[in-house]
Design a protein around this motif. Structure first.
Motif, PDB file in Angstrom:
ATOM      1  N   ALA A  83      37.315  27.445  42.577  1.00 27.14           N
ATOM      2  CA  ALA A  83      38.737  27.793  42.636  1.00 27.14           C
ATOM      3  C   ALA A  83      39.207  28.621  41.446  1.00 27.14           C
ATOM      4  N   GLN A  84      38.267  29.282  40.752  1.00 30.92           N
ATOM      5  CA  GLN A  84      38.711  30.226  39.728  1.00 30.92           C
ATOM      6  C   GLN A  84      39.117  31.507  40.444  1.00 30.92           C
ATOM      7  N   LYS A  85      39.969  32.273  39.802  1.00 35.71           N
ATOM      8  CA  LYS A  85      40.356  33.544  40.409  1.00 35.71           C
ATOM      9  C   LYS A  85      39.132  34.443  40.521  1.00 35.71           C
ATOM     10  N   GLY A  86      38.973  35.107  41.656  1.00 33.56           N
ATOM     11  CA  GLY A  86      37.848  36.016  41.808  1.00 33.56           C
ATOM     12  C   GLY A  86      38.051  37.278  40.988  1.00 33.56           C
ATOM     13  N   THR A  87      36.969  38.021  40.775  1.00 34.19           N
ATOM     14  CA  THR A  87      37.083  39.253  39.990  1.00 34.19           C
ATOM     15  C   THR A  87      37.253  40.491  40.875  1.00 34.19           C
ATOM     16  N   GLN A  88      36.986  40.343  42.189  1.00 32.74           N
ATOM     17  CA  GLN A  88      37.070  41.519  43.047  1.00 32.74           C
ATOM     18  C   GLN A  88      38.470  42.136  43.079  1.00 32.74           C
ATOM     19  N   PRO A  89      39.530  41.322  43.125  1.00 28.16           N
ATOM     20  CA  PRO A  89      40.873  41.939  43.083  1.00 28.16           C
ATOM     21  C   PRO A  89      41.093  42.767  41.820  1.00 28.16           C
ATOM     22  N   MET A  90      40.489  42.342  40.713  1.00 29.25           N
ATOM     23  CA  MET A  90      40.635  43.118  39.471  1.00 29.25           C
ATOM     24  C   MET A  90      39.930  44.465  39.610  1.00 29.25           C
ATOM     25  N   LEU A  91      38.756  44.451  40.267  1.00 27.71           N
ATOM     26  CA  LEU A  91      38.020  45.716  40.448  1.00 27.71           C
ATOM     27  C   LEU A  91      38.807  46.664  41.344  1.00 27.71           C
ATOM     28  N   GLU A  92      39.465  46.092  42.350  1.00 28.35           N
ATOM     29  CA  GLU A  92      40.231  46.939  43.263  1.00 28.35           C
ATOM     30  C   GLU A  92      41.454  47.543  42.575  1.00 28.35           C
TER      31      GLU A  92
ATOM     32  N   HIS B  42      27.443  40.418  32.914  1.00 23.97           N
ATOM     33  CA  HIS B  42      27.350  39.147  33.625  1.00 23.97           C
ATOM     34  C   HIS B  42      27.874  39.276  35.046  1.00 23.97           C
ATOM     35  N   GLY B  43      27.347  38.462  35.937  1.00 19.99           N
ATOM     36  CA  GLY B  43      27.785  38.442  37.323  1.00 19.99           C
ATOM     37  C   GLY B  43      29.144  37.761  37.452  1.00 19.99           C
ATOM     38  N   PRO B  44      29.695  37.805  38.676  1.00 22.07           N
ATOM     39  CA  PRO B  44      31.054  37.307  38.875  1.00 22.07           C
ATOM     40  C   PRO B  44      31.183  35.783  38.827  1.00 22.07           C
ATOM     41  N   HIS B  45      30.113  35.054  38.956  1.00 24.31           N
ATOM     42  CA  HIS B  45      30.216  33.596  38.978  1.00 24.31           C
ATOM     43  C   HIS B  45      29.347  32.998  37.881  1.00 24.31           C
ATOM     44  N   GLY B  46      29.655  31.767  37.511  1.00 25.41           N
ATOM     45  CA  GLY B  46      28.817  31.054  36.542  1.00 25.41           C
ATOM     46  C   GLY B  46      29.358  31.082  35.124  1.00 25.41           C
ATOM     47  N   SER B  47      30.206  32.062  34.794  1.00 21.52           N
ATOM     48  CA  SER B  47      30.825  32.106  33.465  1.00 21.52           C
ATOM     49  C   SER B  47      32.068  32.980  33.557  1.00 21.52           C
ATOM     50  N   SER B  48      32.865  32.978  32.493  1.00 22.21           N
ATOM     51  CA  SER B  48      34.095  33.784  32.513  1.00 22.21           C
ATOM     52  C   SER B  48      33.902  35.153  31.861  1.00 22.21           C
ATOM     53  N   TRP B  49      32.654  35.506  31.521  1.00 24.85           N
ATOM     54  CA  TRP B  49      32.431  36.772  30.803  1.00 24.85           C
ATOM     55  C   TRP B  49      32.951  37.983  31.559  1.00 24.85           C
TER      56      TRP B  49
ATOM     57  N   LEU C 268      29.837  44.255  41.437  1.00 19.91           N
ATOM     58  CA  LEU C 268      30.356  45.306  42.315  1.00 19.91           C
ATOM     59  C   LEU C 268      30.040  45.071  43.796  1.00 19.91           C
ATOM     60  N   LEU C 269      29.392  43.952  44.111  1.00 19.00           N
ATOM     61  CA  LEU C 269      29.065  43.691  45.519  1.00 19.00           C
ATOM     62  C   LEU C 269      30.319  43.424  46.345  1.00 19.00           C
ATOM     63  N   LYS C 270      30.298  43.912  47.572  1.00 11.78           N
ATOM     64  CA  LYS C 270      31.454  43.750  48.462  1.00 11.78           C
ATOM     65  C   LYS C 270      31.569  42.314  48.978  1.00 11.78           C
ATOM     66  N   GLU C 271      32.735  42.028  49.503  1.00 14.13           N
ATOM     67  CA  GLU C 271      33.008  40.791  50.256  1.00 14.13           C
ATOM     68  C   GLU C 271      32.752  39.522  49.456  1.00 14.13           C
ATOM     69  N   GLN C 272      33.133  39.544  48.185  1.00 13.07           N
ATOM     70  CA  GLN C 272      32.986  38.319  47.408  1.00 13.07           C
ATOM     71  C   GLN C 272      34.134  37.363  47.691  1.00 13.07           C
ATOM     72  N   GLN C 273      33.813  36.084  47.638  1.00 14.91           N
ATOM     73  CA  GLN C 273      34.809  35.041  47.850  1.00 14.91           C
ATOM     74  C   GLN C 273      35.101  34.365  46.514  1.00 14.91           C
ATOM     75  N   VAL C 274      36.206  33.633  46.496  1.00 16.16           N
ATOM     76  CA  VAL C 274      36.586  32.936  45.282  1.00 16.16           C
ATOM     77  C   VAL C 274      35.574  31.827  44.958  1.00 16.16           C
ATOM     78  N   GLY C 275      35.152  31.082  45.978  1.00 14.86           N
ATOM     79  CA  GLY C 275      34.157  30.034  45.767  1.00 14.86           C
ATOM     80  C   GLY C 275      34.780  28.687  45.484  1.00 14.86           C
TER      81      GLY C 275
END
Lengths: 123, 130
Positions: free
Chosen positions: A62-71, A15-22, A52-59
């Motif tokens: 206001a859920q925590k983004g997943t990019q920090p987890m990938l980093e 699943h992608g980073p937005h739209g669900s918590s998967w 895995l796309l760069k420069e994602q924002q939280v949106g």
């Protein structure tokens, strides 16, 4: 494919980073597995490659983004990252556009990847 | 064989919980053991203490409880997924200043490490997702 070790845990992210918590909940399993000393691999499959796309924002949700987890993955010694080559092509992406280094895997090789892991968890 | 299940679907919203329970009954009927069920993602709602389905529908929460009685099946609920969704036991409720609780024994709140452990220590781990 022969260069991969017999890692024990494979987490498949579909699943992608937005739209669900998967994605977030799948990554949490990977991080906990690594913290417990398991060898963890990740497979970004289908829509999951967009994680895995760069420069994602939280949106605005206001859920925590997943990019920090990938980093954080290298800090957890999670370095065996695989991406679905067909999905990369579908989304017109290349490996150098991704936020962390990953290796392409063809769909016919996925079953082989599954067999090399003792535990496969699908999100 | 010793089985573990990973349930990720909310009861009554989709088929995941129904299928997981039918699979549980099937494997027990064939002489296997259902040792552990781990509820993650929306699956944590399977532990909702106050679930009140219509009487002519299966009571999924009670069916899980019954498995615990029959087989001492451990019913493990991810604490992070649960707390976010309002699935809390008495201890967590009082710790957070809430007047009621929504989860009780034999269900128990636990960490994700238990899921990894279940996957590595049982003969099979089968996932039921929406």
């Amino acid at each position: 494919m022969n260069d991969i070790a017999f890692n024990r845990l494979l987490v498949v992210l579909r699943h992608g980073p937005h739209g669900s918590s998967w994605l977030r909940e799948g990554l949490e399993v990977a991080l906990v597995g690594a913290a417990l000393g398991q060898d963890v691999s990740l497979l970004f499959y289908g829509e999951g490659v967009t994680a895995l796309l760069k420069e994602q924002q939280v949106g605005p949700l206001a859920q925590k983004g997943t990019q920090p987890m990938l980093e954080m993955l290298p800090m957890y010694d999670i370095e065996s990252l695989w991406v679905d080559a067909e999905a990369l092509a579908t989304y017109d992406l290349t490996l150098d556009e991704l936020v962390v280094p990953a290796k392409e895997v063809g769909r016919h090789e996925v079953s082989d990847l599954f067999q090399r892991h003792r535990l496969v968890l699908n999100f | 064989m010793r089985y573990a299940l990973l349930v990720q679907g909310s009861p009554y919203s989709n088929q995941a919980s129904h299928s997981a329970l039918r699979f549980s009954h099937g494997l027990i009927a064939r002489g296997h053991q259902l040792a552990t069920v781990f509820f993650y993602h929306d699956g944590v709602y399977n532990a909702a203490r106050l679930a009140l389905p219509p009487q002519d529908e299966p009571h999924l929460v009670d069916e899980w409880r019954e498995l615990h009685v029959r087989q001492s099946t451990e019913l493990l609920v991810c604490i992070a997924s649960g707390l976010r969704r309002g699935i809390v036991d008495e201890q967590e409720a009082s710790r957070h200043g809430k007047t009621g609780h929504s989860l009780e024994a034999p269900f128990e709140l636990t960490g994700l490490g238990q899921l990894i452990d279940a996957g590595l220590t049982h003969d099979r781990l089968v996932t039921f997702a929406p």
